[in-house]
Design an enzyme around this catalytic site. Structure first.
Site, PDB file in Angstrom:
ATOM      1  N   GLU A  94      10.689  -4.261  18.502  1.00  0.00           N
ATOM      2  CA  GLU A  94      12.054  -4.757  18.601  1.00  0.00           C
ATOM      3  C   GLU A  94      12.991  -4.373  17.451  1.00  0.00           C
ATOM      4  O   GLU A  94      14.173  -4.112  17.692  1.00  0.00           O
ATOM      5  CB  GLU A  94      12.036  -6.292  18.731  1.00  0.00           C
ATOM      6  CG  GLU A  94      11.411  -6.764  20.020  1.00  0.00           C
ATOM      7  CD  GLU A  94      11.174  -8.262  20.016  1.00  0.00           C
ATOM      8  OE1 GLU A  94      10.245  -8.707  19.321  1.00  0.00           O
ATOM      9  OE2 GLU A  94      11.943  -8.979  20.676  1.00  0.00           O
TER      10      GLU A  94
ATOM     11  N   ARG B 122      15.230 -18.067  17.718  1.00  0.00           N
ATOM     12  CA  ARG B 122      15.197 -16.788  16.998  1.00  0.00           C
ATOM     13  C   ARG B 122      16.600 -16.401  16.523  1.00  0.00           C
ATOM     14  O   ARG B 122      16.755 -15.772  15.476  1.00  0.00           O
ATOM     15  CB  ARG B 122      14.558 -15.680  17.832  1.00  0.00           C
ATOM     16  CG  ARG B 122      14.285 -14.414  17.045  1.00  0.00           C
ATOM     17  CD  ARG B 122      13.431 -13.401  17.784  1.00  0.00           C
ATOM     18  NE  ARG B 122      12.006 -13.664  17.695  1.00  0.00           N
ATOM     19  CZ  ARG B 122      11.224 -13.309  16.671  1.00  0.00           C
ATOM     20  NH1 ARG B 122      11.713 -12.637  15.657  1.00  0.00           N
ATOM     21  NH2 ARG B 122       9.942 -13.599  16.664  1.00  0.00           N
TER      22      ARG B 122
END
Ligand code: MTE
Ligand code: LUZ
Ligand code: MOS
Length: 756
Positions: free
Chosen positions: A713, A309
């Site tokens: 997030e 990520r």
């Protein structure tokens, strides 16, 4: 004006403290309590472990070590490199070496001090760059490439390079790690765990005990916060409790104390990174090269996924034609670092912003001018090959500039700094772009099980774990809206491996996206059956356009009929129609090829822009984030109040990471900042004076349930704007002095820069 619906959404009982967490569950008679004997330093060889004295201590039933594990001594999820109880060697301070089981938690902990460990201390490594130089990598490095940076440098009028060091972060969920394992008849083990991943807990317990998964039932009612810290790292405690319960045939509870939790468990990964950025004379970024050294700690845990990520977010919300991003997953002797809100993306986006800030400083240009010029446009390609679709980067940016009168604000900050000697202000704009979907494609699936009872009440089970983020409130609304009934009729059940199988963790912000859609699909099946019943009851043809609206059947021509929801359910039951449904949802159209490092890993992206202002007291070194104003893309929000809470919480948590939360270790690798007294998180007094939130209108998202977008997030990364606002204020005080890019920007560091 706290309306009833608001009180309802806030879950009044929860606010009154009536919710039960694992440590509050009533215990069956004979329940025992476990505690862990931890490794005393960062690396060592176990010479002997003498348990005799501890075994004779008051209340102690048994002490277990690696040799007592009936199945595999292995809890590694992505890579099988982590033992449940150390065998022969240990690799970080706090690693579990033995498990003491006693009548009470106090007796278990007291007897731990009587365990005699003889060990040989081995040299330990804490710095990821040193681990990398020694070749101690958890997996081979990965590189994402777009265009050709090498030949692009020649066309750059400006080239700036630098280094960024970002610190770790303790999750500090209010509920510490906890599990209660209850052996049931015929080899069944029932486990109540504070986990984001019930199925990983189930699978791991089956592996450790050497039994099959259908023997292990994991039940999760809610968590007192997870933030990623219970995505993988709730598993060990549940497996330890299950091990003891299995061996002793009695219920066993293991709940960590705060300082144990802080010392033993992993945190956000510290990163050390190098960057080089090249721009043309007008500020267009032509090339960007970045190398990330991820401090993974002593075992893989989720680090490979987090590293991935990081790479996906290397260029944040910008289009850069030539990119080369390399990432090293470095093994060190610290507790395995793990998932934490943002999952490696914040670390990458911090470096990207640092590169732009440093380039602007070198060029004498406004940072925002460079940012804006390079924002992603529709159809631009990310370094991993996906195209930006429904790209709302510019929309958010433009609106943020407008609602904040950015030019006026910048002017006033300049005026303020010219007229104040001991007080300075800083302003920074932070655009974000966050990819939504687990980067590991197979994890993007979820299941739901819906029952309608004969009184018209509804029970729904999904794979989503409620951890304060409001996923249950959203699932409840999706079910109510799909069935055309009041949310009061809908109850969201605990998350249980026997009702929904093979669950992905509740993570990656997709809890509501995946489970909301699965619940919606199950409800659509039930609704279809009910409408066929309704047509018969009302004597209409089955092709008539019927719907359930406000708890009654209505049709196009006649409007609302007198067939109420409750009567409809009774009629369906009498006709022996199935009032239950199970559904499975898998995100369509996503894929990624790790050989080529290209694909379409994300269903969509979340965009937004924050304008952050900070004030710096240059005598005392105290920075204050005065204002964060955001224009954010929520899609069509299912529950705007929940989403607001997620935005505010994420922003404050991000600011905490970068400005005050500091992990300190002794030279032996022992955590020193292991309490609320020594580890400072944002409190009511340190939150921004103003958090001003705006959401894009007409921003339906075709890729997620009911047009919504994931929210969990992305807002965390607005904290990066606050960091650069403070840094700008520091530079206003000492423009001549080189300023390293390290986090957190504590008062101590600020003072040393201002006056050192
Ligand atoms: N909000 C609260 N109150 N508590 C949490 O533990 N976890 C965050 C975010 N918001 C968290 C939270 C993280 S790390 C994620 S991935 C998402 O919630 C997970 O939930 P969702 O997928 O349902 O958004
Ligand atoms: N967990 C995971 C995550 O396994 N894969 C992801 O992509 C991810 N992203 C964010 C948070 N948790
Ligand atoms: Mo969140 S880090 O995906 O649990």
């Amino acid at each position: 004006m706290i309306s009833q619906t608001l009180a309802d959404r806030l879950e009044a009982a929860h606010a009154r403290g009536e919710s039960r967490f694992v440590d509050d569950l009533p215990l069956a008679e004979g329940t025992l309590h476990a505690a862990v004997f931890p490794a005393p330093c960062a690396k060592g060889l176990i010479r002997s472990l003498d348990l005799k004295k501890a075994e004779r201590a008051a209340g102690v039933f048994s002490i277990f070590t690696a040799a007592d594990i009936p199945g595999e001594n292995q809890i590694g999820n992505i890579i099988a490199d982590e033992s449940l109880l150390a065998d022969g060697e240990f690799h970080y301070a706090g690693q579990p070496l033995a498990l003491v089981v006693a009548r009470s938690a106090e007796e278990a902990r007291r007897s731990i001090r009587l365990i005699e460990l003889a060990f040989e201390r081995l040299p330990a490594v804490f710095d990821p760059r040193l681990a990398c130089a020694a070749g101690d990598l958890i997996l081979p490095p990965r590189t994402f490439v777009l265009g050709d940076v090498e030949s692009a440098w020649a066309h750059c009028a400006h080239r700036v390079s630098g280094r960024v060091d970002s610190g770790g972060q303790e999750h500090l969920y209010l509920e510490t790690q906890a599990a209660l394992a209850v052996p049931s008849e015929r080899g069944r083990m029932v486990v109540f765990s504070s986990t984001q991943s019930p199925s990983v807990v189930q699978k791991t317990i089956a592996r450790v005990l050497g039994i099959s998964q259908n023997q292990v039932e994991v039940d999760v009612r809610r968590l007192g916060g997870g933030f990623g810290g219970k995505e993988d790292q709730a598993t060990a405690w549940a497996a330890l409790a299950a091990l003891a319960a299995w061996k002793l045939g009695r219920p066993v509870k293991l709940a960590l104390r705060r300082h144990e939790d802080m010392r033993f468990t992993g945190k956000r990964h510290p990163y050390s990174s190098d960057f080089a950025i090249g721009l043309d004379a007008r500020g267009k970024i032509l090339a960007y090269e970045v190398t990330f050294y991820q401090n993974a700690g002593a075992a893989a845990d989720l680090s490979p996924a987090i590293l991935e990520r990081t790479l996906f977010h290397a260029s944040n919300s910008y289009f850069i034609p030539n990119v080369r991003a390399t990432a090293y997953c470095c093994r060190t002797n610290l507790p395995p670092y793990t998932a934490f809100r943002g999952f490696g993306a914040p670390q990458a986006m911090l470096v990207m912003e640092a590169a732009i800030v440093e380039a602007a400083w070198a060029m004498g240009t406004d940072v925002a001018v460079i940012q804006e010029k390079n924002l992603l446009r529709e159809g631009d390609v990310f370094p991993y090959g996906q195209e930006a679709k429904n790209c709302r980067a510019l929309r958010c940016w433009d609106q943020a500039v407008k609602v904040n009168d950015l030019q006026g604000r910048r002017f006033r900050v300049g005026e303020f700094n010219r007229s104040h000697r001991w007080e300075k202000k800083g302003l920074a704009v932070m655009p974000i772009c966050f990819g939504i979907s687990f980067t590991s494609t197979p994890l993007n699936q979820a299941g739901a099980l819906v029952h309608v009872y004969t009184d018209g009440s509804v029970s729904v089970s999904t794979a989503a774990v409620e951890m304060g983020q409001g996923v249950n409130a959203k699932v409840r609304l999706v079910v109510a809206r799909t069935l055309g009934i009041s949310p009061q009729r809908v109850r969201v059940e605990s998350t249980n491996t026997m009702r929904v199988a093979n669950m992905s963790p509740t993570a990656a912000s997709v809890g509501a996206d995946l489970n909301g859609r699965a619940a919606q699909m199950a409800c659509q099946m039930i609704r279809g059956r009910l409408l066929r019943v309704a047509a018969e009851e009302l004597g209409l043809s089955p092709t008539e356009n019927l719907a359930i609206v406000d708890e009654a059947v209505s049709h196009d021509r006649g409007g609302k009929s007198d067939l109420s929801w409750e009567r409809l359910i009774r009629a369906a039951f009498s006709r022996r129609v199935n009032l239950s449904a199970q559904a499975h949802y898998a995100t369509p159209g996503i894929h990624f090829d790790r050989q080529r490092e290209k694909g379409r890993p994300f269903a969509y992206h979340v965009f937004g822009t924050a304008v952050c202002e900070a004030n710096l007291d240059c005598l005392r070194g105290i920075a204050r984030v005065e204002r964060v104003s955001v224009v954010h893309d929520l899609g069509r929000s299912i529950d705007p109040l929940v989403d607001r809470g997620q935005m505010e919480g994420g922003i404050v948590q991000g600011i905490g990471w970068l400005t005050m939360e500091e992990l300190l270790y002794s030279p032996e690798g022992l955590l020193i900042s292991d309490s609320f007294g020594t580890y400072k998180v944002p409190d009511l007094r340190s939150v921004p004076d103003e958090i001003d939130l705006h959401f894009l209108e007409d921003a339906d998202n075709p890729e997620a349930v009911m047009g919504s977008k994931a929210v969990g997030e992305p807002p965390f990364m607005y904290g990066i704007g606050a960091y650069f606002a403070i840094r700008e204020a520091m530079r206003a005080f000492r423009p001549d002095k080189p300023l390293a890019i390290t986090t957190p920007l504590t008062s101590e560091k600020i003072l040393l820069f201002l006056h050192g």
